[in-house]
Motif scaffolding. Structure first.
Motif, PDB file in Angstrom:
ATOM      1  N   SER A  70      -3.159   3.532  -2.901  1.00 24.36           N
ATOM      2  CA  SER A  70      -2.873   2.539  -3.936  1.00 24.36           C
ATOM      3  C   SER A  70      -2.395   1.255  -3.280  1.00 24.36           C
ATOM      4  O   SER A  70      -1.753   1.289  -2.228  1.00 24.36           O
ATOM      5  CB  SER A  70      -1.793   3.046  -4.894  1.00 24.36           C
ATOM      6  OG  SER A  70      -2.193   4.227  -5.545  1.00 24.36           O
ATOM      7  N   CYS A  75      -4.816  -3.304   2.491  1.00 24.33           N
ATOM      8  CA  CYS A  75      -5.301  -3.949   1.274  1.00 24.33           C
ATOM      9  C   CYS A  75      -5.411  -5.444   1.575  1.00 24.33           C
ATOM     10  O   CYS A  75      -4.577  -6.004   2.318  1.00 24.33           O
ATOM     11  CB  CYS A  75      -4.286  -3.681   0.167  1.00 24.33           C
ATOM     12  SG  CYS A  75      -4.741  -4.261  -1.443  1.00 24.33           S
ATOM     13  N   GLN A  97     -10.067   5.918  -3.462  1.00 18.01           N
ATOM     14  CA  GLN A  97     -10.170   7.372  -3.479  1.00 18.01           C
ATOM     15  C   GLN A  97     -11.025   7.797  -2.298  1.00 18.01           C
ATOM     16  O   GLN A  97     -12.172   7.357  -2.176  1.00 18.01           O
ATOM     17  CB  GLN A  97     -10.797   7.855  -4.784  1.00 18.01           C
ATOM     18  CG  GLN A  97     -10.994   9.352  -4.871  1.00 18.01           C
ATOM     19  CD  GLN A  97      -9.688  10.118  -4.902  1.00 18.01           C
ATOM     20  OE1 GLN A  97      -8.757   9.739  -5.608  1.00 18.01           O
ATOM     21  NE2 GLN A  97      -9.609  11.210  -4.140  1.00 18.01           N
ATOM     22  N   THR A 139      -3.159  -3.192  -9.706  1.00 18.58           N
ATOM     23  CA  THR A 139      -3.308  -2.220  -8.629  1.00 18.58           C
ATOM     24  C   THR A 139      -4.777  -1.968  -8.325  1.00 18.58           C
ATOM     25  O   THR A 139      -5.601  -1.886  -9.244  1.00 18.58           O
ATOM     26  CB  THR A 139      -2.619  -0.903  -9.004  1.00 18.58           C
ATOM     27  OG1 THR A 139      -1.223  -1.150  -9.251  1.00 18.58           O
ATOM     28  CG2 THR A 139      -2.732   0.115  -7.884  1.00 18.58           C
ATOM     29  N   TYR A 157      -7.230   0.763  -5.988  1.00 17.99           N
ATOM     30  CA  TYR A 157      -7.173   2.105  -5.420  1.00 17.99           C
ATOM     31  C   TYR A 157      -8.326   2.337  -4.458  1.00 17.99           C
ATOM     32  O   TYR A 157      -9.375   1.688  -4.539  1.00 17.99           O
ATOM     33  CB  TYR A 157      -7.253   3.149  -6.532  1.00 17.99           C
ATOM     34  CG  TYR A 157      -6.193   3.019  -7.596  1.00 17.99           C
ATOM     35  CD1 TYR A 157      -6.465   2.364  -8.796  1.00 17.99           C
ATOM     36  CD2 TYR A 157      -4.917   3.543  -7.408  1.00 17.99           C
ATOM     37  CE1 TYR A 157      -5.499   2.238  -9.778  1.00 17.99           C
ATOM     38  CE2 TYR A 157      -3.947   3.423  -8.390  1.00 17.99           C
ATOM     39  CZ  TYR A 157      -4.239   2.770  -9.576  1.00 17.99           C
ATOM     40  OH  TYR A 157      -3.267   2.649 -10.543  1.00 17.99           O
ATOM     41  N   ARG A 180      -9.994  -0.437  -9.650  1.00 17.06           N
ATOM     42  CA  ARG A 180      -8.834  -1.265  -9.944  1.00 17.06           C
ATOM     43  C   ARG A 180      -8.361  -1.021 -11.371  1.00 17.06           C
ATOM     44  O   ARG A 180      -9.154  -0.694 -12.245  1.00 17.06           O
ATOM     45  CB  ARG A 180      -9.151  -2.739  -9.708  1.00 17.06           C
ATOM     46  CG  ARG A 180     -10.188  -3.323 -10.661  1.00 17.06           C
ATOM     47  CD  ARG A 180     -10.735  -4.661 -10.149  1.00 17.06           C
ATOM     48  NE  ARG A 180      -9.697  -5.674 -10.017  1.00 17.06           N
ATOM     49  CZ  ARG A 180      -9.819  -6.776  -9.293  1.00 17.06           C
ATOM     50  NH1 ARG A 180     -10.942  -6.995  -8.615  1.00 17.06           N
ATOM     51  NH2 ARG A 180      -8.848  -7.662  -9.230  1.00 17.06           N
ATOM     52  N   GLU A 234       0.836  -1.203   0.000  1.00 17.98           N
ATOM     53  CA  GLU A 234       0.000   0.000   0.000  1.00 17.98           C
ATOM     54  C   GLU A 234       0.868   1.249   0.000  1.00 17.98           C
ATOM     55  O   GLU A 234       1.993   1.243   0.510  1.00 17.98           O
ATOM     56  CB  GLU A 234      -0.906   0.044   1.238  1.00 17.98           C
ATOM     57  CG  GLU A 234      -1.871  -1.118   1.377  1.00 17.98           C
ATOM     58  CD  GLU A 234      -1.357  -2.178   2.320  1.00 17.98           C
ATOM     59  OE1 GLU A 234      -2.183  -2.885   2.941  1.00 17.98           O
ATOM     60  OE2 GLU A 234      -0.121  -2.309   2.454  1.00 17.98           O
ATOM     61  N   ARG A 268      -5.703   9.500  -2.076  1.00 16.59           N
ATOM     62  CA  ARG A 268      -5.898   8.293  -2.876  1.00 16.59           C
ATOM     63  C   ARG A 268      -4.872   7.259  -2.453  1.00 16.59           C
ATOM     64  O   ARG A 268      -3.663   7.482  -2.577  1.00 16.59           O
ATOM     65  CB  ARG A 268      -5.790   8.562  -4.369  1.00 16.59           C
ATOM     66  CG  ARG A 268      -6.195   7.329  -5.189  1.00 16.59           C
ATOM     67  CD  ARG A 268      -6.176   7.558  -6.680  1.00 16.59           C
ATOM     68  NE  ARG A 268      -4.860   7.438  -7.247  1.00 16.59           N
ATOM     69  CZ  ARG A 268      -4.602   7.093  -8.519  1.00 16.59           C
ATOM     70  NH1 ARG A 268      -5.617   6.830  -9.319  1.00 16.59           N
ATOM     71  NH2 ARG A 268      -3.363   7.036  -8.950  1.00 16.59           N
TER      72      ARG A 268
END
Length: 116
Positions: A20, A97, A83, A79, A81, A73, A5, A18
């Motif tokens: 990731s 994650c 937001q 990846t 995400y 995604r 992450e 954001r």
């Protein structure tokens, strides 16, 4: 095999971040995995924030983030995400994650702090 992450930090109330989560070493194409974001605030249990299934369909969100957070995604980049808009102090937590099918896997977490 890992999830990494990034994107956490300190933000003022009302701000945005954001997150990731980059996956690597998976056996199957990334599009085949159900991916989620969880969070854990100090003294509280880890809770599901958002989930995106490999089969498609609508994303799942915890009520407290509906309308403010969006999970997405990019399968080409392996990846997922998160937001986060209109952040509140109660969103402060470590965000993780998580892969929930074909075996489970957690990332190491990224700290999000919402404070003036």
């Amino acid at each position: 095999v890992q999830l990494v992450e990034s994107g956490g930090g300190l933000v003022q109330p009302g701000g945005s971040l954001r997150l990731s989560c980059a996956a690597s070493g998976f056996r199957f194409p990334f599009r085949m995995y159900d991916m989620s974001w969880y969070r854990q605030a100090p003294g509280k249990e880890r809770e599901l924030v958002a989930r995106l299934m490999s089969s498609g369909g609508d994303a799942l969100y915890v009520d407290s983030v509906k309308g403010r957070f969006t999970i997405s995604r990019d399968n080409a980049k392996n990846t997922v995400y998160l937001q986060m808009n209109s952040l509140k102090p109660e969103d402060t937590a470590v965000y993780y994650c998580y892969k929930s099918n074909w075996g489970t896997l957690w990332g190491q977490g990224t700290q999000v702090t919402v404070s003036a």
